[in-house]
Design a protein around this motif. Structure first.
Motif, PDB file in Angstrom:
ATOM      1  N   ASP A 198     -57.304  33.243 -14.348  1.00 51.08           N
ATOM      2  CA  ASP A 198     -56.274  33.249 -15.391  1.00 51.08           C
ATOM      3  C   ASP A 198     -54.931  33.519 -14.723  1.00 51.08           C
ATOM      4  N   VAL A 199     -54.201  32.453 -14.436  1.00 45.77           N
ATOM      5  CA  VAL A 199     -52.952  32.585 -13.682  1.00 45.77           C
ATOM      6  C   VAL A 199     -51.799  33.027 -14.565  1.00 45.77           C
ATOM      7  N   THR A 200     -52.068  33.232 -15.859  1.00 36.90           N
ATOM      8  CA  THR A 200     -50.996  33.717 -16.751  1.00 36.90           C
ATOM      9  C   THR A 200     -50.912  35.236 -16.756  1.00 36.90           C
ATOM     10  N   THR A 201     -51.946  35.914 -16.272  1.00 38.27           N
ATOM     11  CA  THR A 201     -51.924  37.378 -16.233  1.00 38.27           C
ATOM     12  C   THR A 201     -51.311  37.856 -14.926  1.00 38.27           C
ATOM     13  N   ARG A 202     -50.780  39.069 -14.957  1.00 36.88           N
ATOM     14  CA  ARG A 202     -50.208  39.671 -13.755  1.00 36.88           C
ATOM     15  C   ARG A 202     -50.717  41.099 -13.632  1.00 36.88           C
ATOM     16  N   PRO A 203     -51.373  41.452 -12.522  1.00 35.91           N
ATOM     17  CA  PRO A 203     -51.704  40.537 -11.431  1.00 35.91           C
ATOM     18  C   PRO A 203     -52.910  39.675 -11.769  1.00 35.91           C
ATOM     19  N   VAL A 204     -53.036  38.568 -11.095  1.00 43.06           N
ATOM     20  CA  VAL A 204     -54.190  37.688 -11.292  1.00 43.06           C
ATOM     21  C   VAL A 204     -55.452  38.394 -10.793  1.00 43.06           C
ATOM     22  N   ALA A 205     -56.505  38.379 -11.609  1.00 41.68           N
ATOM     23  CA  ALA A 205     -57.768  39.029 -11.234  1.00 41.68           C
ATOM     24  C   ALA A 205     -58.596  38.071 -10.385  1.00 41.68           C
ATOM     25  N   LEU A 206     -58.871  38.455  -9.146  1.00 41.57           N
ATOM     26  CA  LEU A 206     -59.656  37.629  -8.241  1.00 41.57           C
ATOM     27  C   LEU A 206     -61.144  37.742  -8.569  1.00 41.57           C
ATOM     28  N   LEU A 207     -61.915  36.718  -8.226  1.00 41.02           N
ATOM     29  CA  LEU A 207     -63.357  36.748  -8.457  1.00 41.02           C
ATOM     30  C   LEU A 207     -64.018  37.771  -7.530  1.00 41.02           C
ATOM     31  N   PRO A 208     -65.073  38.450  -7.998  1.00 38.75           N
ATOM     32  CA  PRO A 208     -65.752  39.446  -7.159  1.00 38.75           C
ATOM     33  C   PRO A 208     -66.254  38.867  -5.839  1.00 38.75           C
ATOM     34  N   ALA A 224     -47.083  25.028  -8.530  1.00 38.58           N
ATOM     35  CA  ALA A 224     -46.187  25.946  -7.823  1.00 38.58           C
ATOM     36  C   ALA A 224     -46.296  27.359  -8.382  1.00 38.58           C
ATOM     37  N   GLN A 225     -46.229  27.469  -9.700  1.00 40.09           N
ATOM     38  CA  GLN A 225     -46.308  28.782 -10.329  1.00 40.09           C
ATOM     39  C   GLN A 225     -47.701  29.390 -10.158  1.00 40.09           C
ATOM     40  N   ALA A 226     -48.736  28.562 -10.324  1.00 41.12           N
ATOM     41  CA  ALA A 226     -50.106  29.057 -10.203  1.00 41.12           C
ATOM     42  C   ALA A 226     -50.380  29.541  -8.775  1.00 41.12           C
ATOM     43  N   TYR A 227     -49.957  28.763  -7.785  1.00 41.51           N
ATOM     44  CA  TYR A 227     -50.168  29.149  -6.387  1.00 41.51           C
ATOM     45  C   TYR A 227     -49.447  30.442  -6.061  1.00 41.51           C
ATOM     46  N   THR A 228     -48.216  30.586  -6.519  1.00 42.07           N
ATOM     47  CA  THR A 228     -47.449  31.803  -6.238  1.00 42.07           C
ATOM     48  C   THR A 228     -48.127  33.031  -6.827  1.00 42.07           C
ATOM     49  N   PRO A 256     -52.265  26.351   0.115  1.00 33.38           N
ATOM     50  CA  PRO A 256     -52.667  25.594  -1.082  1.00 33.38           C
ATOM     51  C   PRO A 256     -53.297  24.269  -0.669  1.00 33.38           C
ATOM     52  N   VAL A 257     -54.439  23.910  -1.267  1.00 27.59           N
ATOM     53  CA  VAL A 257     -55.107  22.654  -0.921  1.00 27.59           C
ATOM     54  C   VAL A 257     -55.744  22.027  -2.156  1.00 27.59           C
ATOM     55  N   SER A 258     -56.038  20.761  -2.034  1.00 26.71           N
ATOM     56  CA  SER A 258     -56.929  20.069  -2.960  1.00 26.71           C
ATOM     57  C   SER A 258     -57.942  19.345  -2.084  1.00 26.71           C
ATOM     58  N   ALA A 259     -59.131  19.929  -1.949  1.00 24.99           N
ATOM     59  CA  ALA A 259     -60.149  19.337  -1.081  1.00 24.99           C
ATOM     60  C   ALA A 259     -60.588  17.977  -1.610  1.00 24.99           C
ATOM     61  N   LEU A 281     -48.416  19.215   2.906  1.00 23.66           N
ATOM     62  CA  LEU A 281     -48.210  18.964   1.480  1.00 23.66           C
ATOM     63  C   LEU A 281     -46.791  18.472   1.229  1.00 23.66           C
ATOM     64  N   ASP A 282     -46.678  17.388   0.495  1.00 24.08           N
ATOM     65  CA  ASP A 282     -45.369  16.833   0.144  1.00 24.08           C
ATOM     66  C   ASP A 282     -44.918  17.448  -1.173  1.00 24.08           C
ATOM     67  N   ALA A 283     -44.397  18.666  -1.089  1.00 24.08           N
ATOM     68  CA  ALA A 283     -43.943  19.381  -2.288  1.00 24.08           C
ATOM     69  C   ALA A 283     -42.784  20.287  -1.913  1.00 24.08           C
ATOM     70  N   ASP A 284     -41.817  20.410  -2.812  1.00 24.24           N
ATOM     71  CA  ASP A 284     -40.636  21.227  -2.508  1.00 24.24           C
ATOM     72  C   ASP A 284     -40.907  22.722  -2.615  1.00 24.24           C
ATOM     73  N   TRP A 285     -42.080  23.112  -3.163  1.00 26.19           N
ATOM     74  CA  TRP A 285     -42.373  24.535  -3.347  1.00 26.19           C
ATOM     75  C   TRP A 285     -43.231  25.111  -2.217  1.00 26.19           C
ATOM     76  N   TYR A 286     -43.626  24.274  -1.251  1.00 27.19           N
ATOM     77  CA  TYR A 286     -44.421  24.764  -0.115  1.00 27.19           C
ATOM     78  C   TYR A 286     -43.973  24.057   1.146  1.00 27.19           C
ATOM     79  N   ASP A 287     -43.600  24.834   2.144  1.00 23.64           N
ATOM     80  CA  ASP A 287     -43.136  24.246   3.399  1.00 23.64           C
ATOM     81  C   ASP A 287     -43.943  24.755   4.595  1.00 23.64           C
ATOM     82  N   GLY A 288     -45.117  25.277   4.334  1.00 26.29           N
ATOM     83  CA  GLY A 288     -45.957  25.801   5.408  1.00 26.29           C
ATOM     84  C   GLY A 288     -46.853  24.738   6.018  1.00 26.29           C
ATOM     85  N   PRO A 289     -47.764  25.127   6.905  1.00 23.42           N
ATOM     86  CA  PRO A 289     -48.654  24.168   7.568  1.00 23.42           C
ATOM     87  C   PRO A 289     -49.785  23.718   6.660  1.00 23.42           C
ATOM     88  N   SER A 290     -50.385  22.590   7.014  1.00 25.42           N
ATOM     89  CA  SER A 290     -51.635  22.206   6.367  1.00 25.42           C
ATOM     90  C   SER A 290     -52.739  23.128   6.884  1.00 25.42           C
TER      91      SER A 290
END
Length: 430
Positions: free
Chosen positions: A127-137, A168-172, A194-197, A207-216
């Motif tokens: 649930d990326v709308t909550t803060r902080p996001v709860a990670l799976l066990p 972008a928002q979900a990844y952040t 961030p990936v899409s396998a 990734l060709d996106a303005d919100w991520y400039d890191g490595p693959s």
């Protein structure tokens, strides 16, 4: 890439061994299939088979690693699947670890010898709308186990970005949750990618996106160092095999073979045999059947002593006075058996190549993977992690796991069922 990592890469040409881990259906097998497919590491007949099964639809890349019939029927990974591929920069050995809690022991096996761990996070399950996001066990559990097992580099791959409306928002949001968790757990994160396998986004190509400039993901893996055993300091070598030259039972020289845990050995070195405590001098060092000047940590070596001693499989060779044996130590216990770990019950434990009887004399605490706090416990259930005191029937030259992964690790086996029940990581001796 910083200078230290670049220097490490130049000095070390070994393949990077990494595992993928995470919860069920996070896309681990598909991610590996994508790496193999995009790096052209698939045989032509394999590709033809996948294309025929696809019948005009997108290829199911997970079939490249889910090799067992039961895995294909159930659509899950059960056993650890190993795959190999290479780029122009380096070679890779991949271990696809199961995500289901029932098979956590297989993940522990894969992590024990890995240079890196890629923990997948399925963003569609959060649930990326909550803060902080709860990670799976299971995400938290696998990251903690990789950290406890001293996997040098831990990477989080936030998968299925193609399935969310605002990636972008979900990844952040997920990235911030992962960083908070890692800080609380004391985990140094090598990267959050961030990936899409399924679609191939940011797996092998940036990734060709303005919100991520890191490595693959692949670029990050190409830059990671491989684990190096400590070559400086005293010698510690578990004896795996004793070979006698020639015929008969006379005074033919015996070669004591094993993989050096840390330090180095050369002819003329004084050594001590444990647990007997007897000492000798190294007359000759061998590697792959040839006499060599010296061998060091990470290499398999054959040691010939200047005099005959009673040495057998399971003994240890060490620099005199540097290792001491004990029958009592405290350790972190990752429990993997459906039957809970209880105080007083006897188990088999394996340290190096020696099997001895042991018992858990105390369960001091259990780690709550949600709060990362130690809680009171009287037993450990399957997949729980605890702090325990262990007593062995015979003395063992154990070391803190933080100092050495070989001398500080033991596996626990149930003497009745012969199941691998747990992994012990020594914290303190005595």
């Amino acid at each position: 890439m910083n200078a230290a990592v670049h220097t490490q890469q130049l000095a070390d040409h070994r393949a990077l061994r990494f595992l993928t881990a995470g919860s069920v259906d996070d896309g681990k097998s598909t991610l590996i299939g994508r790496l193999l497919y995009d790096s052209r590491a698939i045989l032509a007949d394999q590709l033809d088979t996948l294309e025929r099964k696809a019948a005009g639809q997108p290829i199911d890349l997970s079939l490249l690693t889910d090799g067992l019939e039961a895995e294909r029927e159930q659509g899950i990974t059960i056993d650890v699947a190993y795959r190999y591929f290479a780029t122009k920069q380096r070679k890779f050995i991949i271990a696809d670890a199961p995500g289901h809690e029932q098979y956590t022991r297989n993940m522990v096996t894969a992590a024990a010898g890995s240079d890196a761990a890629v923990v997948l996070v399925d963003i569609t399950k959060l649930d990326v709308t909550t803060r902080p996001v709860a990670l799976l066990p299971q995400t938290r559990r696998h990251a903690l186990l990789a950290h406890l097992l001293r996997v040098p580099s831990i990477v989080f791959a936030v998968n299925k970005l193609d399935a969310v409306n605002d990636p972008a928002q979900a990844y952040t949001a997920v990235r911030n949750a992962l960083l908070d968790f890692a800080e609380q757990a004391g985990i140094q994160v090598a990267g959050i990618v961030p990936v899409s396998a399924l679609r191939g986004d940011n797996v092998t190509q940036p990734l060709d996106a303005d919100w991520y400039d890191g490595p693959s993901l692949l670029q990050l893996l190409e830059a990671l160092p491989t684990a190096q055993e400590r070559t400086a300091g005293h010698l510690l070598l578990p004896v795996q095999y004793v070979a006698r030259e020639g015929e008969g039972t006379g005074n033919q020289p015996r070669t004591l073979w094993g993989r050096i845990a840390h330090g180095r050995v050369k002819a003329g070195d004084a050594v001590q045999i444990l647990p007997s405590g007897e000492t000798a001098v190294v007359a000759e060092v061998r590697r792959a059947g040839s006499v060599v000047d010296a061998c060091e940590a990470g290499e398999s070596a054959g040691v010939v002593l200047d005099r005959q001693l009673d040495v057998s499989r399971g003994d240890w060779i060490a620099t005199p006075g540097t290792a001491r044996t004990t029958q009592r130590f405290v350790a972190t216990l990752a429990w993997l058996d459906p039957e809970p770990a209880v105080v007083g019950r006897k188990y088999w434990v394996r340290h190096g190549n020696r099997w001895v009887h042991a018992r858990i004399s105390a369960i001091d605490s259990r780690l709550d993977i949600h709060t990362l706090q130690a809680t009171e416990a009287h037993e450990l259930a399957v997949n729980e992690i605890g702090h325990v005191t262990v007593e062995t029937q015979q003395p063992l030259p154990v070391e803190p796991y933080a100092d050495n992964r070989v001398g500080g690790a033991l596996i626990v086996v149930d003497p009745t069922s012969n199941r691998t029940s747990g992994a012990l990581l020594v914290k303190a001796v005595g």
